[in-house]
Write an enzyme that holds these catalytic residues in place. Sequence first.
Site, PDB file in Angstrom:
ATOM      1  N   SER A 115      27.003 -30.158  42.918  1.00  0.00           N
ATOM      2  CA  SER A 115      28.197 -30.699  42.267  1.00  0.00           C
ATOM      3  C   SER A 115      28.029 -30.954  40.771  1.00  0.00           C
ATOM      4  O   SER A 115      29.010 -31.102  40.054  1.00  0.00           O
ATOM      5  CB  SER A 115      28.654 -31.985  42.958  1.00  0.00           C
ATOM      6  OG  SER A 115      27.770 -33.037  42.681  1.00  0.00           O
ATOM      7  N   LYS A 152      27.221 -38.431  39.457  1.00  0.00           N
ATOM      8  CA  LYS A 152      28.469 -37.922  38.888  1.00  0.00           C
ATOM      9  C   LYS A 152      28.625 -38.467  37.474  1.00  0.00           C
ATOM     10  O   LYS A 152      27.967 -39.431  37.082  1.00  0.00           O
ATOM     11  CB  LYS A 152      29.687 -38.364  39.713  1.00  0.00           C
ATOM     12  CG  LYS A 152      29.728 -37.846  41.141  1.00  0.00           C
ATOM     13  CD  LYS A 152      30.057 -36.372  41.212  1.00  0.00           C
ATOM     14  CE  LYS A 152      30.175 -35.871  42.633  1.00  0.00           C
ATOM     15  NZ  LYS A 152      28.898 -35.710  43.322  1.00  0.00           N
TER      16      LYS A 152
END
Length: 194
Positions: A115, A152
């Site tokens: 990701s 993230k």
Amino acid sequence: MLNHGGKRMGAGRKKGSGAFGEATKVVRIPESQVETVKLWLDNYKEHVSDASLEKLDAISGMLEEATTTLPLYSHKVAAGFPSPADDYIEARLDLNEKLAPNFNSTFLLKVQGESMRDAGIFDGDILVVDRSITPRSGKIVIAALDGELTVKRLAIRQDGTYLLPENPDFPEIPVHSESDMVIWGVVTSCIHQF
């Protein structure tokens, strides 16, 4: 006048009169470890001569520097056209100082997944994370969101807080008011091996 209490000239242990023949320092040791430390010191003194102690101290100092630092060459590596090499060592670089300047608040985590690929963070990479850095919008963070750990980019917008992936195949993660989110730290470096 009575001469009781207080410091007296010539009283106390003489400097360098201990088993190792050098000045001593008061150190706090957990009571459960006092005997272990005493045994180690006795064993150390028993198996090393006084002359060897001096050599050992000098060698251990050199070994410590050699094992914690790497040579940093002054020549820059061309990522475009090749240029002549220069083998002058500018300094010795301690990777702890470079990667973990806040050593006591730094930890490592291994990445799983893709990701964050467009940020240069790949599956299997090792992240250097600093708990002492204040997480701000735009920083890459390690967050525990509803019990799930993730890496993230933090985004704080007018419409709310988000955890953003760096791969278009993954969705943004909105952090709702009822969400349980704890930021473990800010990612400062990524160790990627080829």
